[in-house]
Design an enzyme around this catalytic site. Structure first.
Site, PDB file in Angstrom:
ATOM      1  N   ASP A   1       0.840  -1.195   0.000  1.00  0.00           N
ATOM      2  CA  ASP A   1       0.000   0.000   0.000  1.00  0.00           C
ATOM      3  C   ASP A   1       0.880   1.253   0.000  1.00  0.00           C
ATOM      4  OD1 ASP A   1      -1.589   2.238   0.814  1.00  0.00           O
ATOM      5  OD2 ASP A   1      -3.073   0.891   1.673  1.00  0.00           O
TER       6      ASP A   1
ATOM      7  N   ASP B   1       1.009   8.689   2.565  1.00  0.00           N
ATOM      8  CA  ASP B   1       0.170   7.763   1.810  1.00  0.00           C
ATOM      9  C   ASP B   1      -1.303   7.926   2.194  1.00  0.00           C
ATOM     10  OD1 ASP B   1       0.131   5.242   0.043  1.00  0.00           O
ATOM     11  OD2 ASP B   1      -1.000   4.613   1.820  1.00  0.00           O
TER      12      ASP B   1
ATOM     13  N   ASP C   1      -2.289   6.805 -11.675  1.00  0.00           N
ATOM     14  CA  ASP C   1      -0.921   6.647 -11.202  1.00  0.00           C
ATOM     15  C   ASP C   1      -0.867   5.680 -10.016  1.00  0.00           C
ATOM     16  OD1 ASP C   1       1.915   7.487 -11.101  1.00  0.00           O
ATOM     17  OD2 ASP C   1       1.347   8.376  -9.179  1.00  0.00           O
TER      18      ASP C   1
ATOM     19  N   HIS D   1      -0.619   0.351  -5.718  1.00  0.00           N
ATOM     20  CA  HIS D   1      -0.556   0.695  -4.298  1.00  0.00           C
ATOM     21  C   HIS D   1      -1.874   1.227  -3.752  1.00  0.00           C
ATOM     22  CE1 HIS D   1       3.780   0.351  -4.978  1.00  0.00           C
ATOM     23  NE2 HIS D   1       3.554   1.047  -6.081  1.00  0.00           N
TER      24      HIS D   1
ATOM     25  N   GLU E   1      -1.833   2.416 -14.196  1.00  0.00           N
ATOM     26  CA  GLU E   1      -0.394   2.172 -14.173  1.00  0.00           C
ATOM     27  C   GLU E   1      -0.093   1.171 -13.058  1.00  0.00           C
ATOM     28  OE1 GLU E   1       3.857   3.856 -12.785  1.00  0.00           O
ATOM     29  OE2 GLU E   1       1.956   4.261 -11.803  1.00  0.00           O
TER      30      GLU E   1
ATOM     31  N   GLY F   1      19.614  -7.645 -27.287  1.00  0.00           N
ATOM     32  CA  GLY F   1      20.139  -8.890 -27.821  1.00  0.00           C
ATOM     33  C   GLY F   1      19.871 -10.096 -26.950  1.00  0.00           C
TER      34      GLY F   1
ATOM     35  N   ASP G   1      14.778 -18.434 -39.347  1.00  0.00           N
ATOM     36  CA  ASP G   1      15.758 -18.227 -38.267  1.00  0.00           C
ATOM     37  C   ASP G   1      15.253 -17.260 -37.197  1.00  0.00           C
ATOM     38  OD1 ASP G   1      15.787 -15.829 -39.556  1.00  0.00           O
ATOM     39  OD2 ASP G   1      17.946 -15.795 -39.949  1.00  0.00           O
TER      40      ASP G   1
END
Length: 604
Positions: A293, A299, A330, A334, A363, A400, A508
């Site tokens: 969270d 928060d 966004d 969380h 997101e 690669g 290939d």
């Protein structure tokens, strides 16, 4: 870089032509002076980029007073709850792409100049974006941030769109509210939707300290306390003095937040759980670190009824203010999933012209496919998600570490395409940012864009930095290396990316291709071939349909110098450069399209 010049553009019908200069002056009814395509801006950033991440002054806030730590539960003021939405005109220029072929554009990068002119710059390029087929622009958080020079994720006040004099400034780093409303007005005229970046997870830059009961937690296991609970001074007091009760009369305090990153009493940084009422960590979030969270700053507690009501009302209010067509959520990883589902339901009822359905992209940042699909399922398919697994595969191919065939498997777009928003990069994957490990090397970016733009699955999102370039923290801006290629690929999607899709592979696995045959309304069709081989691959024979027999097709990217002629069966041998991509369409059809000025510099 490119711009929309004053030369004539061709609409879907050859008879429907209008110069941009003429169109622009016709649009003056939106109380906006005609904008030039080049905007002169400051060449350096006057303040550092950043967010309010801690320290003993919490961005210079004074602790001169300490109001009660009891959160207000008063009802929201009527001017927010029953606000009349802004009146936006019907589009003068309808979108070029069909509903089944949407195209989103992220309209910022991390280091854009924070000079208060970004909304104006975006307004000036709307004609160009519409020309290449952009249906909606995703704008950075339009709300007031704690830090001057911030792109907006350190939210101070959701209700301030650059209208009130707070933190020694009125405008946000992007511009003032008037500029933002001008952007929305002109966007509606051009048929381009506004997708709002909603940063709902955290707050920053509190107005005053409050005394809260806090417990320090192990950041690697948020279920494990490492110190006893104590009373401490914490920066969680928000009363938004300059705004007062305008729009919302809610003030914020201890019970409105789950945790913070700074103990002001001990001058310690860390993770501190606030022990109060209705502010537990949500349990329906990612289980990383025991419970994920908490991400950063203060928060927000989405277990608190007063918080829920305030943020839900804000969602419908800002939708009306900007005539929004959607949201980018966004830090969805969380935030409570039940809250997210409920919040999206509320804004859906307020969105009058959705970019697509659902009009929200979350997101949720993980390369684990099952976790992403589980999230979509748990919120009842209320939002799409960014296809981070596909982005990871692009990065691996460019490094690669994988073959081209991995693009077709183990991604959201290959498994649940209606839930996928595909991308080649965003502000978080820029070098030096939090997800730079997913940066797609420059040589492979055109091929990756061909994949997301010219295939039938998913909703692609183009990145500002790949069109207008990337700036650095010192204000030096470099042009994008592939803006012309990316722009042409968008145009190819707009006019040719329709109909049945057929895939082709080399033996290939170093070369792949596909064709689109067009449909009744878009009869052109296209053929794509790309290779990661270091030497020129063998031509690949692909079929585009016998209805194109005898047509001359050219590579719009200019990598294949010779045109190919479609045979009687609808087939031709198409070529790709080594470590490159070619996109073939009808030479006649392509020549009838008007191209933008690819040399345009938005920072001019």
């Amino acid at each position: 870089m490119f711009s929309f010049s004053s030369r004539t553009r061709n609409y879907a019908s050859a008879d429907d032509k209008l110069t941009i200069k003429e169109s622009w002056y016709l649009s003056k009814a939106v109380q906006f002076v005609a904008l030039t395509a080049v905007v002169v801006i400051a060449t350096s950033i006057s303040v550092p980029l950043g967010v309010c991440l801690g320290g003993n002054d919490r961005c210079g806030r004074s602790e001169a007073h300490r109001p009660s730590n009891t959160s207000t539960s008063l009802p929201l003021l009527n001017d927010a709850a029953v606000a009349i939405p802004e009146a936006y005109p019907a589009a003068t220029h309808p979108p070029l792409t069909e509903d089944a072929n949407p195209l989103l554009f992220q309209a910022f990068e991390w280091y854009i100049p924070k000079d208060g002119k970004h909304w104006t710059r975006l307004t000036s390029i709307l004609p160009q974006l519409q020309q290449i087929g952009i249906g909606a622009i995703w704008i950075p958080p339009p709300t007031k941030a704690a830090t001057e020079g911030s792109i907006g994720y350190d939210v101070y006040d959701l209700w301030d769109l650059g209208e009130f004099d707070t933190h020694n400034r009125t405008a946000t780093a992007m511009g003032n509210k008037s500029d933002l409303l001008d952007l929305a007005q002109v966007a509606h005229q051009w048929g381009v939707g506004i997708v709002i970046d909603a940063a709902l997870n955290q707050r920053s830059g509190a107005d005053y300290i409050q005394s809260c009961a806090i417990t320090r937690l192990n950041p690697d296991n948020r279920l494990q306390p490492i110190n006893p609970t104590k009373m401490a001074d914490v920066w969680v007091g928000f009363n938004h003095t300059a705004r007062g009760n305008h729009y919302s009369n809610k003030t914020w305090s201890c019970d409105d937040f789950t945790a913070v990153d700074y103990d002001a009493s001990a001058n310690n940084n860390g993770l501190f759980k606030i022990n109060g009422h209705d502010n537990d960590f949500a349990t329906d979030v990612s289980t990383d670190n025991g419970n994920f969270d908490y991400l950063l700053l203060a928060d927000v507690a989405y277990d608190n009824p007063a918080v829920i009501e305030d943020v839900k009302t804000w969602g419908t209010w800002i939708t009306g203010q900007l005539g929004a067509s959607g949201f980018r959520m966004d830090a969805a990883k969380h935030i409570s999933r039940s809250f997210m589902k409920n919040w999206i339901s509320g804004v859906n009822s307020a969105i009058k012209t959705p970019f697509q359905n659902p009009p929200v992209v979350a997101e949720y940042w993980t390369t684990t496919l099952s976790e992403l699909l589980g999230y979509v399922d748990e919120i009842g398919n209320a939002a799409r998600v960014f296809d981070v697994p596909l982005l990871g595969q692009f990065a691996a191919i460019a490094n690669g570490e994988a073959s081209l065939t991995t693009m077709f498997q183990d991604s959201v777009v290959s498994t649940q395409p209606d839930s996928a928003v595909t991308l080649v990069g965003n502000h978080d994957t820029q070098l030096g940012q939090s997800s730079a490990n997913l940066y797609v090397q420059d040589w492979f970016r055109p091929a990756a864009y061909a994949f997301i733009l010219l295939r039938q699955e998913g909703t692609p999102c183009m990145f500002y930095g790949d069109v207008y370039g990337i700036c650095d923290a010192n204000g030096h801006c470099n042009k994008a290396n592939h803006s012309e290629s990316v722009g042409k690929l968008a145009i190819a999607r707009t006019y040719f990316g329709y109909g049945q899709q057929h895939d082709y592979n080399s033996t290939d696995v170093s070369t792949v291709g596909w064709t689109r045959q067009g449909d009744e309304k878009h009869t052109g069709g296209l053929a794509v071939i790309m290779s990661i081989a270091r030497t020129a691959p063998a031509p690949m024979t692909m079929n585009v349909g016998s209805e194109h027999a005898g047509e001359s097709w050219i590579d719009i990217l200019g990598n294949a110098k010779d045109a190919v002629v479609i045979d009687a069966d609808g087939a031709a041998a198409f070529t790709s450069p080594p470590q490159g991509v070619s996109v073939f369409v009808s030479e006649v059809r392509w020549s009838n399209l008007s191209m933008p000025d690819w040399d345009f510099d938005i920072y001019g």
